[in-house]
Design a protein around this motif. Structure first.
Motif, PDB file in Angstrom:
ATOM      1  N   LYS A  19       0.833  -1.207   0.000  1.00  0.00           N
ATOM      2  CA  LYS A  19       0.000   0.000   0.000  1.00  0.00           C
ATOM      3  C   LYS A  19       0.867   1.257   0.000  1.00  0.00           C
ATOM      4  CE  LYS A  19      -4.106  -1.896   2.305  1.00  0.00           C
ATOM      5  NZ  LYS A  19      -4.928  -1.869   3.545  1.00  0.00           N
ATOM      6  N   TRP A  20       1.947   1.209   0.761  1.00  0.00           N
ATOM      7  CA  TRP A  20       2.850   2.362   0.833  1.00  0.00           C
ATOM      8  C   TRP A  20       3.508   2.607  -0.526  1.00  0.00           C
ATOM      9  CZ3 TRP A  20       7.874   3.667  -0.080  1.00  0.00           C
ATOM     10  CH2 TRP A  20       8.322   4.872   0.461  1.00  0.00           C
ATOM     11  N   ILE A  21       3.969   1.536  -1.158  1.00  0.00           N
ATOM     12  CA  ILE A  21       4.588   1.655  -2.484  1.00  0.00           C
ATOM     13  C   ILE A  21       3.586   2.231  -3.479  1.00  0.00           C
ATOM     14  CG2 ILE A  21       5.479   0.322  -4.453  1.00  0.00           C
ATOM     15  CD1 ILE A  21       6.731  -1.604  -2.371  1.00  0.00           C
ATOM     16  N   LEU A  22       2.386   1.705  -3.454  1.00  0.00           N
ATOM     17  CA  LEU A  22       1.332   2.142  -4.372  1.00  0.00           C
ATOM     18  C   LEU A  22       1.025   3.627  -4.188  1.00  0.00           C
ATOM     19  CD1 LEU A  22      -0.656   0.987  -6.503  1.00  0.00           C
ATOM     20  CD2 LEU A  22      -2.278   0.624  -4.634  1.00  0.00           C
ATOM     21  N   LYS A  23       1.028   4.063  -2.960  1.00  0.00           N
ATOM     22  CA  LYS A  23       0.695   5.454  -2.644  1.00  0.00           C
ATOM     23  C   LYS A  23       1.840   6.417  -2.941  1.00  0.00           C
ATOM     24  CE  LYS A  23      -0.739   8.436   1.215  1.00  0.00           C
ATOM     25  NZ  LYS A  23      -1.040   8.490   2.673  1.00  0.00           N
ATOM     26  N   ASN A  24       3.070   5.959  -2.740  1.00  0.00           N
ATOM     27  CA  ASN A  24       4.203   6.885  -2.750  1.00  0.00           C
ATOM     28  C   ASN A  24       5.132   6.818  -3.959  1.00  0.00           C
ATOM     29  OD1 ASN A  24       4.202   8.283   0.068  1.00  0.00           O
ATOM     30  ND2 ASN A  24       3.770   6.130   0.497  1.00  0.00           N
ATOM     31  N   ILE A  25       5.165   5.687  -4.655  1.00  0.00           N
ATOM     32  CA  ILE A  25       6.102   5.563  -5.776  1.00  0.00           C
ATOM     33  C   ILE A  25       5.371   5.773  -7.096  1.00  0.00           C
ATOM     34  CG2 ILE A  25       7.749   4.086  -6.977  1.00  0.00           C
ATOM     35  CD1 ILE A  25       8.384   2.715  -4.382  1.00  0.00           C
ATOM     36  N   LYS A  26       5.710   6.851  -7.769  1.00  0.00           N
ATOM     37  CA  LYS A  26       5.085   7.161  -9.055  1.00  0.00           C
ATOM     38  C   LYS A  26       5.504   6.146 -10.107  1.00  0.00           C
ATOM     39  CE  LYS A  26       3.918  12.038  -9.334  1.00  0.00           C
ATOM     40  NZ  LYS A  26       4.187  13.295 -10.058  1.00  0.00           N
ATOM     41  N   GLY A  27       4.550   5.791 -10.963  1.00  0.00           N
ATOM     42  CA  GLY A  27       4.849   4.856 -12.041  1.00  0.00           C
ATOM     43  C   GLY A  27       4.600   3.412 -11.675  1.00  0.00           C
ATOM     44  N   MET A  28       4.083   3.180 -10.474  1.00  0.00           N
ATOM     45  CA  MET A  28       3.813   1.808 -10.038  1.00  0.00           C
ATOM     46  C   MET A  28       2.347   1.612  -9.690  1.00  0.00           C
ATOM     47  SD  MET A  28       6.895   0.249  -7.800  1.00  0.00           S
ATOM     48  CE  MET A  28       8.593   0.280  -8.377  1.00  0.00           C
ATOM     49  N   GLY A  29       1.784   0.533 -10.238  1.00  0.00           N
ATOM     50  CA  GLY A  29       0.461   0.094  -9.835  1.00  0.00           C
ATOM     51  C   GLY A  29       0.609  -1.102  -8.916  1.00  0.00           C
ATOM     52  N   LEU A  30      -0.484  -1.785  -8.661  1.00  0.00           N
ATOM     53  CA  LEU A  30      -0.440  -2.953  -7.776  1.00  0.00           C
ATOM     54  C   LEU A  30       0.463  -4.056  -8.320  1.00  0.00           C
ATOM     55  CD1 LEU A  30      -4.117  -3.248  -6.524  1.00  0.00           C
ATOM     56  CD2 LEU A  30      -2.080  -3.292  -5.077  1.00  0.00           C
ATOM     57  N   LYS A  31       0.439  -4.229  -9.629  1.00  0.00           N
ATOM     58  CA  LYS A  31       1.272  -5.273 -10.235  1.00  0.00           C
ATOM     59  C   LYS A  31       2.750  -4.997  -9.977  1.00  0.00           C
ATOM     60  CE  LYS A  31       2.079  -5.206 -14.645  1.00  0.00           C
ATOM     61  NZ  LYS A  31       1.919  -5.259 -16.118  1.00  0.00           N
ATOM     62  N   GLU A  32       3.169  -3.757 -10.218  1.00  0.00           N
ATOM     63  CA  GLU A  32       4.578  -3.404 -10.036  1.00  0.00           C
ATOM     64  C   GLU A  32       4.978  -3.419  -8.562  1.00  0.00           C
ATOM     65  OE1 GLU A  32       3.108  -2.560 -13.765  1.00  0.00           O
ATOM     66  OE2 GLU A  32       2.463  -1.416 -11.989  1.00  0.00           O
ATOM     67  N   ALA A  33       4.078  -2.946  -7.704  1.00  0.00           N
ATOM     68  CA  ALA A  33       4.357  -2.963  -6.263  1.00  0.00           C
ATOM     69  C   ALA A  33       4.537  -4.398  -5.772  1.00  0.00           C
ATOM     70  CB  ALA A  33       3.223  -2.276  -5.501  1.00  0.00           C
ATOM     71  N   SER A  34       3.707  -5.290  -6.294  1.00  0.00           N
ATOM     72  CA  SER A  34       3.815  -6.710  -5.931  1.00  0.00           C
ATOM     73  C   SER A  34       5.107  -7.306  -6.473  1.00  0.00           C
ATOM     74  CB  SER A  34       2.608  -7.483  -6.482  1.00  0.00           C
ATOM     75  OG  SER A  34       1.400  -6.972  -5.959  1.00  0.00           O
ATOM     76  N   HIS A  35       5.478  -6.883  -7.670  1.00  0.00           N
ATOM     77  CA  HIS A  35       6.711  -7.365  -8.303  1.00  0.00           C
ATOM     78  C   HIS A  35       7.932  -6.970  -7.469  1.00  0.00           C
ATOM     79  CE1 HIS A  35       8.814  -7.976 -12.489  1.00  0.00           C
ATOM     80  NE2 HIS A  35       9.311  -8.743 -11.547  1.00  0.00           N
ATOM     81  N   VAL A  36       7.945  -5.723  -7.019  1.00  0.00           N
ATOM     82  CA  VAL A  36       9.029  -5.246  -6.152  1.00  0.00           C
ATOM     83  C   VAL A  36       9.165  -6.137  -4.926  1.00  0.00           C
ATOM     84  CG1 VAL A  36       9.697  -3.424  -4.526  1.00  0.00           C
ATOM     85  CG2 VAL A  36       8.982  -2.813  -6.827  1.00  0.00           C
ATOM     86  N   LEU A  37       8.052  -6.350  -4.259  1.00  0.00           N
ATOM     87  CA  LEU A  37       8.084  -7.109  -3.007  1.00  0.00           C
ATOM     88  C   LEU A  37       8.472  -8.565  -3.238  1.00  0.00           C
ATOM     89  CD1 LEU A  37       4.988  -5.487  -1.295  1.00  0.00           C
ATOM     90  CD2 LEU A  37       7.383  -5.225  -0.629  1.00  0.00           C
ATOM     91  N   ARG A  38       7.981  -9.155  -4.321  1.00  0.00           N
ATOM     92  CA  ARG A  38       8.379 -10.531  -4.640  1.00  0.00           C
ATOM     93  C   ARG A  38       9.888 -10.610  -4.865  1.00  0.00           C
ATOM     94  NH1 ARG A  38       7.958 -13.761  -9.278  1.00  0.00           N
ATOM     95  NH2 ARG A  38       9.253 -12.178 -10.273  1.00  0.00           N
ATOM     96  N   ASN A  39      10.415  -9.641  -5.611  1.00  0.00           N
ATOM     97  CA  ASN A  39      11.845  -9.663  -5.929  1.00  0.00           C
ATOM     98  C   ASN A  39      12.731  -9.364  -4.725  1.00  0.00           C
ATOM     99  OD1 ASN A  39      11.063 -10.238  -8.508  1.00  0.00           O
ATOM    100  ND2 ASN A  39      12.108  -8.504  -9.464  1.00  0.00           N
ATOM    101  N   LEU A  40      12.111  -8.873  -3.659  1.00  0.00           N
ATOM    102  CA  LEU A  40      12.853  -8.622  -2.420  1.00  0.00           C
ATOM    103  C   LEU A  40      12.538  -9.672  -1.356  1.00  0.00           C
ATOM    104  CD1 LEU A  40      12.587  -4.723  -2.221  1.00  0.00           C
ATOM    105  CD2 LEU A  40      14.582  -6.082  -2.884  1.00  0.00           C
ATOM    106  N   GLY A  41      11.852 -10.743  -1.784  1.00  0.00           N
ATOM    107  CA  GLY A  41      11.633 -11.869  -0.880  1.00  0.00           C
ATOM    108  C   GLY A  41      10.349 -11.854  -0.085  1.00  0.00           C
ATOM    109  N   PHE A  42       9.394 -10.996  -0.480  1.00  0.00           N
ATOM    110  CA  PHE A  42       8.130 -10.901   0.266  1.00  0.00           C
ATOM    111  C   PHE A  42       6.934 -11.366  -0.572  1.00  0.00           C
ATOM    112  CE2 PHE A  42      10.982  -7.628   1.973  1.00  0.00           C
ATOM    113  CZ  PHE A  42      10.951  -7.922   3.329  1.00  0.00           C
ATOM    114  N   GLY A  43       7.158 -12.344  -1.434  1.00  0.00           N
ATOM    115  CA  GLY A  43       6.113 -12.739  -2.375  1.00  0.00           C
ATOM    116  C   GLY A  43       5.264 -13.927  -1.986  1.00  0.00           C
ATOM    117  N   GLU A  44       5.367 -14.367  -0.733  1.00  0.00           N
ATOM    118  CA  GLU A  44       4.684 -15.602  -0.331  1.00  0.00           C
ATOM    119  C   GLU A  44       3.168 -15.540  -0.441  1.00  0.00           C
ATOM    120  OE1 GLU A  44       6.838 -13.959   1.575  1.00  0.00           O
ATOM    121  OE2 GLU A  44       8.348 -15.294   2.454  1.00  0.00           O
ATOM    122  N   ASN A  45       2.612 -14.337  -0.361  1.00  0.00           N
ATOM    123  CA  ASN A  45       1.147 -14.263  -0.286  1.00  0.00           C
ATOM    124  C   ASN A  45       0.541 -13.204  -1.198  1.00  0.00           C
ATOM    125  OD1 ASN A  45      -1.080 -15.532   0.866  1.00  0.00           O
ATOM    126  ND2 ASN A  45      -1.301 -13.988   2.457  1.00  0.00           N
TER     127      ASN A  45
END
Length: 215
Positions: free
Chosen positions: A124-150
């Motif tokens: 939610k923080w990424i979605l709100k604060n990082i321009k150029g990112m939607g839910l898909k990209e925010a999820s991609h970031v987190l998965r690539n940093l090891g938080f993609g379990e859910n």
């Protein structure tokens, strides 16, 4: 549920399981890398919308090699973004990302994201604060940093396969935030059904379409 398609997914998973485990291990290890390396992972996902992932990563790699990702201005950066779409906007977004992730004149994306414990709240923080990112990209970031379990990265490859599996009835032309969460929950249920973790399932479905495991 399409049993035939499901069996195919299980077969692919069994075949490439070692490769998937290696990729997931790499994602989790990424969180222990330097602040600059973590910043590069986030920046990569700014370049991915409507562009090939390999091109986006190639652009990031080149920017890092030329030290422009961390110090360059938008005019300098844009010259290296010819292989991704919307290069002018994305160059600006990279500068804004750098400013957002800087504290005390130092890049500190890990420190900033670590202040939010819950993965969904991070998103939610990424979605709100990082321009150029939607839910898909925010999820991609987190998965690539090891938080993609859910969480799900609902790109066209994933949506097409979820539709073929009858996990979803159709592929929506546009995905609202509400619709994204609905499809993600359906994918989560399928993940439990087939006993493949969400982050692993994403890679299986991507592999089925692209023939490889990539970022």
């Amino acid at each position: 549920m399409n049993k035939e398609k499901n069996e195919k997914i299980l077969k692919i998973y069994k075949t490439i399981k070692p490769e998937i485990k290696k990729a997931i291990k790499g994602y989790k290890e990424a969180w222990n890398k330097s602040e600059k390396e973590i910043f590069a992972e986030i920046a990569f996902c700014i370049l991915t919308p409507q562009s090939k992932a390999k091109n986006a990563w190639s652009a990031i790699t080149t920017l890092v090699e030329n030290n422009l990702l961390y110090t360059g201005n938008a005019t300098e950066i844009v010259h290296y973004l010819n292989i991704v779409r919307f290069k002018n906007n994305k160059a600006k977004y990279l500068i804004e990302l750098r400013n957002l992730m800087t504290r005390g004149e130092k890049l500190q994306p890990k420190k900033i994201l670590s202040e939010i414990n819950d993965t969904f709240e991070k998103r939610k923080w990424i979605l709100k604060n990082i321009k150029g990112m939607g839910l898909k990209e925010a999820s991609h970031v987190l998965r690539n940093l090891g938080f993609g379990e859910n969480i799900a990265i609902l790109d066209r490859h994933i949506l097409r396969n979820l539709n073929e599996l009858n996990v979803i009835d159709s592929i929506p032309k546009t995905i609202t935030e509400k619709k994204y969460y609905e499809i993600e929950e359906k994918m989560r249920n399928y993940s439990k059904f087939c006993k493949i973790n969400m982050d692993e399932l994403d890679l299986v479905l991507w592999y089925k379409e692209a023939g490889e495991v990539f970022k």
